[in-house]
Design a protein around this motif. Structure first.
Motif, mmCIF file in Angstrom:
data_model
loop_
_atom_site.group_PDB
_atom_site.id
_atom_site.type_symbol
_atom_site.label_atom_id
_atom_site.label_comp_id
_atom_site.label_asym_id
_atom_site.label_seq_id
_atom_site.Cartn_x
_atom_site.Cartn_y
_atom_site.Cartn_z
ATOM 1 N N TRP A 181 0.864 -1.179 0.000
ATOM 2 C CA TRP A 181 0.000 0.000 0.000
ATOM 3 C C TRP A 181 0.902 1.231 0.000
ATOM 4 O O TRP A 181 1.958 1.234 0.640
ATOM 5 C CB TRP A 181 -0.866 0.046 1.251
ATOM 6 C CG TRP A 181 -1.806 -1.096 1.425
ATOM 7 C CD1 TRP A 181 -3.117 -1.161 1.061
ATOM 8 C CD2 TRP A 181 -1.522 -2.364 2.055
ATOM 9 N NE1 TRP A 181 -3.662 -2.375 1.411
ATOM 10 C CE2 TRP A 181 -2.713 -3.131 2.014
ATOM 11 C CE3 TRP A 181 -0.380 -2.930 2.630
ATOM 12 C CZ2 TRP A 181 -2.777 -4.428 2.549
ATOM 13 C CZ3 TRP A 181 -0.447 -4.205 3.149
ATOM 14 C CH2 TRP A 181 -1.635 -4.946 3.108
ATOM 15 N N ALA A 183 0.743 5.750 -0.001
ATOM 16 C CA ALA A 183 -0.089 6.953 0.120
ATOM 17 C C ALA A 183 0.794 8.148 0.443
ATOM 18 O O ALA A 183 1.905 8.001 0.990
ATOM 19 C CB ALA A 183 -1.143 6.773 1.211
ATOM 20 N N ASP A 231 -11.837 -1.806 2.166
ATOM 21 C CA ASP A 231 -11.341 -0.460 2.448
ATOM 22 C C ASP A 231 -9.870 -0.568 2.848
ATOM 23 O O ASP A 231 -9.554 -1.029 3.947
ATOM 24 C CB ASP A 231 -12.143 0.185 3.572
ATOM 25 C CG ASP A 231 -11.771 1.646 3.800
ATOM 26 O OD1 ASP A 231 -10.692 2.066 3.345
ATOM 27 O OD2 ASP A 231 -12.554 2.369 4.438
ATOM 28 N N ARG A 233 -7.833 1.642 3.795
ATOM 29 C CA ARG A 233 -7.514 2.462 4.962
ATOM 30 C C ARG A 233 -7.779 1.683 6.252
ATOM 31 O O ARG A 233 -6.975 1.713 7.194
ATOM 32 C CB ARG A 233 -8.350 3.739 4.934
ATOM 33 C CG ARG A 233 -8.145 4.593 3.680
ATOM 34 C CD ARG A 233 -9.195 5.672 3.549
ATOM 35 N NE ARG A 233 -10.545 5.077 3.534
ATOM 36 C CZ ARG A 233 -11.661 5.775 3.494
ATOM 37 N NH1 ARG A 233 -11.601 7.106 3.459
ATOM 38 N NH2 ARG A 233 -12.840 5.181 3.477
ATOM 39 N N ARG A 237 -5.115 0.228 9.208
ATOM 40 C CA ARG A 237 -5.334 0.451 10.643
ATOM 41 C C ARG A 237 -5.324 -0.866 11.404
ATOM 42 O O ARG A 237 -4.702 -0.975 12.468
ATOM 43 C CB ARG A 237 -6.671 1.181 10.843
ATOM 44 C CG ARG A 237 -7.137 1.250 12.298
ATOM 45 C CD ARG A 237 -6.246 2.110 13.161
ATOM 46 N NE ARG A 237 -6.367 3.508 12.795
ATOM 47 C CZ ARG A 237 -5.673 4.481 13.372
ATOM 48 N NH1 ARG A 237 -4.782 4.180 14.297
ATOM 49 N NH2 ARG A 237 -5.820 5.725 13.004
ATOM 50 N N LEU A 251 -1.676 6.968 10.368
ATOM 51 C CA LEU A 251 -2.850 6.243 9.878
ATOM 52 C C LEU A 251 -4.121 7.058 10.060
ATOM 53 O O LEU A 251 -5.078 6.902 9.287
ATOM 54 C CB LEU A 251 -2.954 4.889 10.578
ATOM 55 C CG LEU A 251 -1.835 3.903 10.220
ATOM 56 C CD1 LEU A 251 -1.948 2.647 11.079
ATOM 57 C CD2 LEU A 251 -1.873 3.535 8.745
ATOM 58 N N VAL A 254 -4.210 8.962 6.972
ATOM 59 C CA VAL A 254 -4.606 8.085 5.866
ATOM 60 C C VAL A 254 -6.117 7.906 5.853
ATOM 61 O O VAL A 254 -6.750 7.865 4.783
ATOM 62 C CB VAL A 254 -3.893 6.724 5.974
ATOM 63 C CG1 VAL A 254 -4.442 5.742 4.934
ATOM 64 C CG2 VAL A 254 -2.397 6.898 5.792
ATOM 65 N N ALA A 255 -6.720 7.813 7.034
ATOM 66 C CA ALA A 255 -8.171 7.617 7.120
ATOM 67 C C ALA A 255 -8.942 8.773 6.504
ATOM 68 O O ALA A 255 -10.112 8.609 6.116
ATOM 69 C CB ALA A 255 -8.580 7.426 8.578
ATOM 70 N N PRO A 259 -10.362 6.693 -0.603
ATOM 71 C CA PRO A 259 -9.788 5.343 -0.784
ATOM 72 C C PRO A 259 -8.975 5.203 -2.070
ATOM 73 O O PRO A 259 -7.996 4.445 -2.106
ATOM 74 C CB PRO A 259 -11.022 4.440 -0.793
ATOM 75 C CG PRO A 259 -12.042 5.179 0.000
ATOM 76 C CD PRO A 259 -11.790 6.639 -0.288
ATOM 77 N N VAL A 262 -5.187 5.735 -1.858
ATOM 78 C CA VAL A 262 -4.337 4.718 -1.241
ATOM 79 C C VAL A 262 -4.075 3.649 -2.301
ATOM 80 O O VAL A 262 -4.952 2.859 -2.632
ATOM 81 C CB VAL A 262 -5.001 4.100 0.006
ATOM 82 C CG1 VAL A 262 -4.077 3.042 0.621
ATOM 83 C CG2 VAL A 262 -5.334 5.178 1.029
#
Length: 396
Positions: A181, A183, A231, A233, A237, A251, A254-255, A259, A262
């Motif tokens: 992943w 981001a 998801d 994200r 987590r 994180l 990131v949330a 989506p 990411v």
């Protein structure tokens, strides 16, 4: 005498670097990119000293173009936060003449594209086939008329259709066993000065400060190929939320992302080296030539090296034929294979092996790995990078 014409397939970092290098050698350059427009989002890329030297060789100052912020330290940590190894960036600069920098990929590709004539890059132009006719390849696209060229640079990425077309017996890609992943987040309040990678059991989490003040985050996990969550994200987590600070706070950022911002991709490298990096008047570079796992941060760096060496070996765009009337391009492509194939394959193999260390899951193996990393003096670990960071050379 008309200028020699090169068609570059793909407007990624390697393709655009090749286009700039050839343009500055006097070639007429056309870059065909299937995407409709230049990327505006995406991941970061680390530019190690070898890549920075290669860019400097063609007159591209990456720090000027994309920013010059440099992390103060680099190292590897446990999920508890304990450092296994750490190196001051100043020590790297002293050893290699310059520190590494990390930049957003869109900023670097935009800077490279800006160094070309405005009409050189054609977005929304997918190359459907190349007829490698003797003397002048014919490039067929999904839009517009065919293109005639003296050279084709296949920079069409890890799934390179041109690689499959001209090397049909090659085994293709190999899944390295991990998914990743990526981001970009804004977190200036966290004041993170270090570039770090944290190792757990079969999982890793990386944090890289970028030149524009953002942070490039990446994470990997050992899972079957094709594994996806609803998801990404939330999955990040679940996997990393209990790891050391500042990962939970990152994180949280990131949330807040869409989506789609990411990026989630399984990791592949080339199962075996190509028999050569050219065929007729086509030259492969970057992921199309030697896709490698990202564990050493050398995928983009080696693509940049490829591009600069290729342009250096080719004749100038307006140079005449040889004294016997022969065209020097085919011989130059043979020299390119000789200069680049062994180096890039060695980096590919090394990246795969290094990734296996980070992907260990057995508790005893993980403990032994961590102990070995902690016991290795930082100066010796840095010395082990000499062949990578000092390895760029222009052939004579």
């Amino acid at each position: 005498m008309p200028k020699r014409h090169a068609v570059v397939v793909g407007a990624g970092i390697g393709g655009l670097t090749a286009a700039v290098a050839l343009h500055r050698r006097g070639w007429h350059v056309t870059v065909c990119e299937r995407a409709a427009e230049a990327p505006t989002t995406g991941a970061g890329i680390g530019l190690a000293p070898n890549a920075l030297r290669a860019l400097d060789a063609i007159g591209v100052d990456a720090a000027l173009a994309a920013g010059s912020a440099v992390a103060t330290t680099m190292g590897v940590r446990r999920s508890s936060g304990q450092w296994l190894t750490r190196t001051d960036t100043a020590d790297m600069a002293a050893r290699y003449g310059m520190p590494p920098i990390a930049v957003p990929r869109p900023a670097l590709t935009a800077a490279l594209a800006a160094a070309l004539p405005p009409e050189a890059v054609r977005y929304g132009t997918a190359v459907t086939a190349v007829d490698d006719a003797p003397g002048h390849p014919i490039i067929r696209t999904a839009v517009g008329p065919d293109l005639d060229a003296d050279l084709v640079v296949a920079a069409d990425g890890i799934h390179s259709p041109l690689r499959r077309a001209f090397f049909p017996a090659h085994p293709g890609l190999h899944y390295v066993g991990e998914t990743a992943w990526r981001a970009l987040v804004d977190a200036p309040d966290l004041r993170i000065p270090a570039m770090s990678e944290t190792w757990g059991r079969g999982e890793r989490f990386g944090v890289t400060p970028l030149s524009d003040g953002r942070l490039y985050l990446y994470a990997t996990a050992v899972v079957p190929a094709g594994t996806r969550s609803a998801d990404p994200r939330a999955e990040l987590r679940d996997r990393f939320g209990s790891w050391h600070d500042p990962i939970p706070a990152l994180l949280d950022r990131v949330a807040l992302l869409d989506p789609a911002d990411v990026l989630h991709n399984d990791l592949y490298d080339l199962a075996a080296p190509l028999p050569r990096l050219h065929h007729g008047r086509i030259a492969w570079l970057g992921d199309a030539a030697h896709a490698m796992a990202p564990n050493l941060g050398q995928g983009g760096c080696q693509a940049i090296e490829d591009a600069v060496v290729l342009a250096h070996l080719l004749p100038g765009g307006d140079s005449p034929a040889g004294s016997d009337g022969s065209d020097p391009v085919p011989a130059a492509l043979g020299a390119y294979t000789a200069a680049r194939r062994d180096r890039t394959d060695a980096v590919r193999v090394r990246a795969r092996r290094f990734g296996r260390l980070g992907a260990l899951r057995n508790p005893l193996a993980v403990a032994a790995r961590d102990l070995a990393v902690r016991a290795t003096p930082a100066r010796l670990a840095l010395r082990g990078m000499d062949d990578l960071f000092n390895g760029f050379r222009l052939p004579s």
